[in-house]
Design a protein around this motif. Structure first.
Motif, PDB file in Angstrom:
ATOM      1  N   GLU A   1       4.559   7.462  -0.649  1.00 31.61           N
ATOM      2  CA  GLU A   1       5.077   6.972   0.627  1.00 31.61           C
ATOM      3  C   GLU A   1       4.546   5.561   0.879  1.00 31.61           C
ATOM      4  O   GLU A   1       3.346   5.314   0.779  1.00 31.61           O
ATOM      5  CB  GLU A   1       4.639   7.908   1.755  1.00 31.61           C
ATOM      6  N   SER A   2       5.438   4.625   1.165  1.00 27.62           N
ATOM      7  CA  SER A   2       5.032   3.261   1.486  1.00 27.62           C
ATOM      8  C   SER A   2       4.485   3.237   2.909  1.00 27.62           C
ATOM      9  O   SER A   2       5.154   3.669   3.855  1.00 27.62           O
ATOM     10  CB  SER A   2       6.220   2.307   1.359  1.00 27.62           C
ATOM     11  N   ILE A   3       3.256   2.727   3.053  1.00 23.79           N
ATOM     12  CA  ILE A   3       2.626   2.740   4.379  1.00 23.79           C
ATOM     13  C   ILE A   3       2.337   1.334   4.904  1.00 23.79           C
ATOM     14  O   ILE A   3       2.051   1.178   6.096  1.00 23.79           O
ATOM     15  CB  ILE A   3       1.327   3.560   4.366  1.00 23.79           C
ATOM     16  N   PHE A   4       2.417   0.317   4.023  1.00 21.86           N
ATOM     17  CA  PHE A   4       2.141  -1.041   4.499  1.00 21.86           C
ATOM     18  C   PHE A   4       2.720  -2.053   3.509  1.00 21.86           C
ATOM     19  O   PHE A   4       2.624  -1.886   2.292  1.00 21.86           O
ATOM     20  CB  PHE A   4       0.635  -1.274   4.633  1.00 21.86           C
ATOM     21  N   HIS A   5       3.313  -3.130   4.080  1.00 23.68           N
ATOM     22  CA  HIS A   5       3.846  -4.233   3.261  1.00 23.68           C
ATOM     23  C   HIS A   5       3.457  -5.556   3.909  1.00 23.68           C
ATOM     24  O   HIS A   5       3.460  -5.679   5.138  1.00 23.68           O
ATOM     25  CB  HIS A   5       5.370  -4.139   3.139  1.00 23.68           C
ATOM     26  N   TYR A   6       3.096  -6.499   3.053  1.00 22.42           N
ATOM     27  CA  TYR A   6       2.709  -7.828   3.559  1.00 22.42           C
ATOM     28  C   TYR A   6       3.401  -8.914   2.736  1.00 22.42           C
ATOM     29  O   TYR A   6       3.399  -8.881   1.505  1.00 22.42           O
ATOM     30  CB  TYR A   6       1.198  -8.016   3.463  1.00 22.42           C
TER      31      TYR A   6
ATOM     32  N   SER B   1       3.564 -12.922   4.063  1.00 16.38           N
ATOM     33  CA  SER B   1       3.432 -13.897   5.139  1.00 16.38           C
ATOM     34  C   SER B   1       3.191 -13.217   6.482  1.00 16.38           C
ATOM     35  O   SER B   1       2.468 -13.739   7.331  1.00 16.38           O
ATOM     36  CB  SER B   1       4.659 -14.813   5.240  1.00 16.38           C
ATOM     37  N   PHE B   2       3.818 -12.080   6.702  1.00 16.15           N
ATOM     38  CA  PHE B   2       3.616 -11.306   7.919  1.00 16.15           C
ATOM     39  C   PHE B   2       3.253  -9.873   7.559  1.00 16.15           C
ATOM     40  O   PHE B   2       3.444  -9.431   6.424  1.00 16.15           O
ATOM     41  CB  PHE B   2       4.880 -11.323   8.795  1.00 16.15           C
ATOM     42  N   GLN B   3       2.746  -9.142   8.548  1.00 15.41           N
ATOM     43  CA  GLN B   3       2.341  -7.754   8.339  1.00 15.41           C
ATOM     44  C   GLN B   3       3.491  -6.819   8.710  1.00 15.41           C
ATOM     45  O   GLN B   3       4.121  -6.985   9.753  1.00 15.41           O
ATOM     46  CB  GLN B   3       1.125  -7.428   9.201  1.00 15.41           C
ATOM     47  N   TYR B   4       3.706  -5.836   7.847  1.00 20.14           N
ATOM     48  CA  TYR B   4       4.761  -4.862   8.101  1.00 20.14           C
ATOM     49  C   TYR B   4       4.196  -3.450   7.916  1.00 20.14           C
ATOM     50  O   TYR B   4       4.433  -2.801   6.894  1.00 20.14           O
ATOM     51  CB  TYR B   4       5.946  -5.082   7.154  1.00 20.14           C
ATOM     52  N   PRO B   5       3.427  -2.963   8.899  1.00 16.70           N
ATOM     53  CA  PRO B   5       2.918  -1.592   8.787  1.00 16.70           C
ATOM     54  C   PRO B   5       4.043  -0.581   8.947  1.00 16.70           C
ATOM     55  O   PRO B   5       5.102  -0.879   9.505  1.00 16.70           O
ATOM     56  CB  PRO B   5       1.921  -1.492   9.947  1.00 16.70           C
ATOM     57  N   SER B   6       3.797   0.616   8.452  1.00 23.04           N
ATOM     58  CA  SER B   6       4.810   1.661   8.510  1.00 23.04           C
ATOM     59  C   SER B   6       5.110   2.054   9.956  1.00 23.04           C
ATOM     60  O   SER B   6       4.215   2.204  10.786  1.00 23.04           O
ATOM     61  CB  SER B   6       4.331   2.901   7.741  1.00 23.04           C
ATOM     62  N   THR B   7       6.397   2.191  10.263  1.00 16.01           N
ATOM     63  CA  THR B   7       6.829   2.599  11.602  1.00 16.01           C
ATOM     64  C   THR B   7       7.430   4.002  11.579  1.00 16.01           C
ATOM     65  O   THR B   7       8.053   4.432  12.547  1.00 16.01           O
ATOM     66  CB  THR B   7       7.873   1.612  12.153  1.00 16.01           C
TER      67      THR B   7
ATOM     68  N   TRP C   1       0.858  -1.187   0.000  1.00 19.63           N
ATOM     69  CA  TRP C   1       0.000   0.000   0.000  1.00 19.63           C
ATOM     70  C   TRP C   1       0.891   1.233   0.000  1.00 19.63           C
ATOM     71  O   TRP C   1       1.849   1.326   0.775  1.00 19.63           O
ATOM     72  CB  TRP C   1      -0.896   0.033   1.233  1.00 19.63           C
ATOM     73  N   THR C   2       0.557   2.185  -0.869  1.00 22.09           N
ATOM     74  CA  THR C   2       1.308   3.438  -0.922  1.00 22.09           C
ATOM     75  C   THR C   2       0.352   4.615  -0.826  1.00 22.09           C
ATOM     76  O   THR C   2      -0.845   4.491  -1.114  1.00 22.09           O
ATOM     77  CB  THR C   2       2.132   3.552  -2.216  1.00 22.09           C
ATOM     78  N   TYR C   3       0.904   5.754  -0.431  1.00 22.76           N
ATOM     79  CA  TYR C   3       0.098   6.966  -0.234  1.00 22.76           C
ATOM     80  C   TYR C   3       0.757   8.128  -0.966  1.00 22.76           C
ATOM     81  O   TYR C   3       1.993   8.293  -0.928  1.00 22.76           O
ATOM     82  CB  TYR C   3      -0.018   7.274   1.258  1.00 22.76           C
ATOM     83  N   ARG C   4      -0.084   8.948  -1.620  1.00 20.75           N
ATOM     84  CA  ARG C   4       0.411  10.155  -2.289  1.00 20.75           C
ATOM     85  C   ARG C   4      -0.421  11.341  -1.827  1.00 20.75           C
ATOM     86  O   ARG C   4      -1.645  11.347  -1.994  1.00 20.75           O
ATOM     87  CB  ARG C   4       0.327   9.998  -3.801  1.00 20.75           C
ATOM     88  N   PRO C   5       0.192  12.364  -1.240  1.00 20.47           N
ATOM     89  CA  PRO C   5      -0.555  13.537  -0.773  1.00 20.47           C
ATOM     90  C   PRO C   5      -1.175  14.289  -1.946  1.00 20.47           C
ATOM     91  O   PRO C   5      -0.737  14.141  -3.099  1.00 20.47           O
ATOM     92  CB  PRO C   5       0.525  14.388  -0.080  1.00 20.47           C
ATOM     93  N   PRO C   6      -2.182  15.125  -1.678  1.00 20.99           N
ATOM     94  CA  PRO C   6      -2.782  15.922  -2.749  1.00 20.99           C
ATOM     95  C   PRO C   6      -1.764  16.881  -3.364  1.00 20.99           C
ATOM     96  O   PRO C   6      -0.898  17.417  -2.679  1.00 20.99           O
ATOM     97  CB  PRO C   6      -3.899  16.697  -2.029  1.00 20.99           C
ATOM     98  N   SER C   7      -1.893  17.082  -4.652  1.00 21.76           N
ATOM     99  CA  SER C   7      -1.026  18.023  -5.381  1.00 21.76           C
ATOM    100  C   SER C   7       0.452  17.705  -5.178  1.00 21.76           C
ATOM    101  O   SER C   7       1.293  18.606  -4.986  1.00 21.76           O
ATOM    102  CB  SER C   7      -1.323  19.463  -4.948  1.00 21.76           C
ATOM    103  N   SER C   8       0.785  16.421  -5.189  1.00 18.02           N
ATOM    104  CA  SER C   8       2.183  16.015  -5.021  1.00 18.02           C
ATOM    105  C   SER C   8       2.423  14.724  -5.789  1.00 18.02           C
ATOM    106  O   SER C   8       1.520  13.897  -5.953  1.00 18.02           O
ATOM    107  CB  SER C   8       2.512  15.814  -3.543  1.00 18.02           C
TER     108      SER C   8
END
Length: 232
Positions: A77-82, A84-90, A66-73
């Protein structure tokens, strides 16, 4: 010795094979669906859905990003990776606020955002790879977070209570007024030494109203006759 036309027959087959091989690289072996628009409120958890369909069975090689892009930009930004296990953004905007709510064996790669703010508005994308299925569309979700107004704070239970209470209260008030009027009529006749049933009281009340209307009509007629005589 090759039979006539054998060489000419191989060329189309070879060309067809090349086209098929090229098609393998362009066909979408994964299908991903997300909500195009998601609306949420400040402080209330928001779910971002991502449903995928693969032609291959899910293995431990499956990855979700999962990635995120701010408005007008254009910055992502990577916010989550999976995998086998969960790797949320730290780190970053969504640090410790992303939770996994999906199930890869059901084709669900959804996540949720805790304590959202208006600064979270922007574009989210969900990418899934399940080797050998790695080619897919790239859908995006536009998130809009707003402050919850007074009108939206009323829950469905509160609205239902209002809709039930108000009509009931109106009916009760009307019944009390009618009962008070009847009670007053009975007391009045009781002081005169004559007692009647509630039905008779109702009939008398209607009769009194009719008598008043009749007297009013007679009075109006007399006034008209008086005016007519004065003209002569």
């Amino acid at each position: 010795m090759q039979p006539p036309g054998a060489a000419g027959g191989r060329a189309p087959l070879a060309l067809l094979g090349v086209l098929l091989l090229r098609g393998v690289h362009t066909v979408l072996t994964l299908e991903i669906k997300v909500d195009a628009h998601v609306w949420g409120y400040v402080g209330e958890k928001i779910k971002l859905k991502c449903i995928f369909k693969s032609t291959s069975s899910v293995t431990d090689k499956l990855t979700i990003d999962w990635t995120y892009r701010p408005p007008s930009s254009s910055r992502t930004e990577s916010i989550f990776h999976y995998q086998s296990f969960q790797y949320p953004s730290t780190a970053g905007t969504f640090r410790d606020r992303i939770s996994w709510v999906g199930d890869v064996y059901k084709g669900d790669a959804s996540i949720s955002i805790s304590n959202p703010t208006t600064r979270d508005n922007g574009t989210f994308s969900c990418a899934v790879k399940n080797p050998p299925d790695v080619h897919h569309n790239i859908p995006v979700t536009e998130l809009t977070v707003t402050e919850r107004g007074f009108g939206t704070m009323l829950s469905s239970v509160a609205l239902l209570s209002i809709l039930v209470f108000v009509p009931s209260a109106v009916v009760v008030v009307l019944l009390l007024v009618r009962m008070a009027r009847k009670s007053a009529g009975l007391r009045k006749r009781g002081r005169a030494g004559y007692k009647k049933s509630s039905i008779e009281v109702s009939d008398d009340t209607d009769q009194e109203e009719d008598d008043c209307m009749a007297r009013l009509c007679v009075r109006c007629a007399e006034c008209l006759d008086s005016d007519y005589e004065d003209t002569y």
